[in-house]
Motif scaffolding. Sequence first.
Motif, PDB file in Angstrom:
ATOM      1  N   ARG A 173       0.835  -1.202   0.000  1.00 10.72           N
ATOM      2  CA  ARG A 173       0.000   0.000   0.000  1.00 10.72           C
ATOM      3  C   ARG A 173       0.871   1.253   0.000  1.00 10.72           C
ATOM      4  O   ARG A 173       1.873   1.327   0.704  1.00 10.72           O
ATOM      5  N   ASP A 208      -3.413   5.853  -1.736  1.00 10.75           N
ATOM      6  CA  ASP A 208      -4.613   5.215  -2.292  1.00 10.75           C
ATOM      7  C   ASP A 208      -4.286   4.030  -3.186  1.00 10.75           C
ATOM      8  O   ASP A 208      -5.190   3.374  -3.702  1.00 10.75           O
ATOM      9  N   GLU A 209      -2.994   3.766  -3.388  1.00  4.61           N
ATOM     10  CA  GLU A 209      -2.585   2.664  -4.262  1.00  4.61           C
ATOM     11  C   GLU A 209      -2.473   1.372  -3.452  1.00  4.61           C
ATOM     12  O   GLU A 209      -1.890   1.354  -2.359  1.00  4.61           O
ATOM     13  N   PRO A 260      -6.358   5.338  -7.768  1.00  6.13           N
ATOM     14  CA  PRO A 260      -7.139   6.416  -8.367  1.00  6.13           C
ATOM     15  C   PRO A 260      -7.436   6.206  -9.850  1.00  6.13           C
ATOM     16  O   PRO A 260      -8.456   6.685 -10.353  1.00  6.13           O
TER      17      PRO A 260
END
Length: 508
Positions: A456, A459-460, A481
């Motif tokens: 992580r 947001d990935e 995203p």
Amino acid sequence: MSARGVDLLVYADRLGGDLPRLRSLLDGPFRDFAGVHILPFFVPFDGADAGFDPIDHAAVDPRLGAWDDVRAIAGDSGNGREVTADLIVNHVSSASAEFVDWLAHGDASAHDGMFLAFDTVFPDGANEHDITAFYRPRPGLPFTAYRMADGRRRLVWTTFMPSQIDLDVRNERARDYLRRILAALRAGGVTTVRLDAVGYAVKTPGSDSFMTAETLVFVREIVAMAREAGLRVLVEVHAHYSQQLAIAPLVDLVYDFALAPLLLHSLGTGTSDRLVEWFRIRPQNAVTVLDTHDGIGIIDAGPSGDRPGLIDQDEMAAIFERAAVATGGHSTIASVVPAWMSLPHQINATFFSALGADANAYLLARAVQLWLPGQPQLYYVGLLGGLDDVELFRRTGQGRDVNRHVYTPEELEAALTSEVTRAQLALVRLRSTNPAFGGRFGFRSLAEAAVELEWRLGDERASLTVSFAPAPAFRIDIDGPAGSFSLDTVASLAALWERTHIPPSPTP
């Protein structure tokens, strides 16, 4: 090099044919690889031990190219590619200028003391117990008799082959030799050296002389020499996993040789507990591998003396038995049992062959390798989905040659169109380009037979879930995203490569 980068392990002559053509492959279909470990390209690259017996360790074999070609691979073109080469620490060829001069001139030679003689280690002689205490990865004793020009016979150490003469690494002339080779490698564009066979380099009477306290002292010294020359250091040690953990802090990189046997154990038993335990304790500065030019190490996960392994002796034997079934008995013929051992220390087979050419199980294992922290490295035969080269083994009699195929241009072109190769290239691209792999890693057991590995970064997210029972299965989930997608078959991975693959510009 990117922290997410993946390396390729290759013989220049066996993939492409020479260094310029290897560069074309690295700039073309293999351009997602951030680095390349080029196996010995010195004079000669095709000796009795496939280049690991150099006559001139400081020279590129002109049949493969020149140092300018190595520098071009490393990044004269501006691509900044990491290049790893072998520093063959333990020995030189019996045909090397240094050893030939010593045979001719003895004590008067400028290289006197550079080579390890029997009486250097045993000045007062040795008995049967002293000699048989030494660990050797081949059958027989590690000595060969050579005749000096004046008629004297000298018994020199030859840990691997009679034509590979061990260096006395405590001797200053041997160290000067190693410094000269390090300087030549750095000047030639090499950025990382692999310390080949360093675990055998120091002979200590009263021990098995493999990865002893004295060996670790020498490792510190040779690492300092390499760093002084401006090189990073990768150490190669096939040994009990505790020795890998001990040596990891001393070097830049250490191989994770335990991963491959543990994956074979999990795929064969439908369990994940041993693998998860290794995830918990493995060194983070590891080069992760499934297969290499030396076969599939099994000893690395097993017991040693009174030290328990990650798997026990019976579980090791079961891995060999399953590989024998998968290869029609050929892996048993090709694998060598070292002196004083009851099992081989490695399976001489391609990883794909050891899994019975089960593409789903193979991509599961490859995905685990590329999801773990460290620096993943793919061997060229494994990348191309190679099966055992039985014919090459028959011609040479060398068991490791089953996994050292020489690809013709036609074979390479065919392999590049296969689902197995394209699926692996898709994994390489994911590892190399997805931002999540630059973040934090975690793992958890989902059940006795299932594990999730996750990266992580903001947001990935890049998640891999693998299950070893009732049948091998994997699922990759990518979220960010830009969108989300999942992959759970070899075909879907290959299709991802097709969707994201951009052909290179035509070569003028």
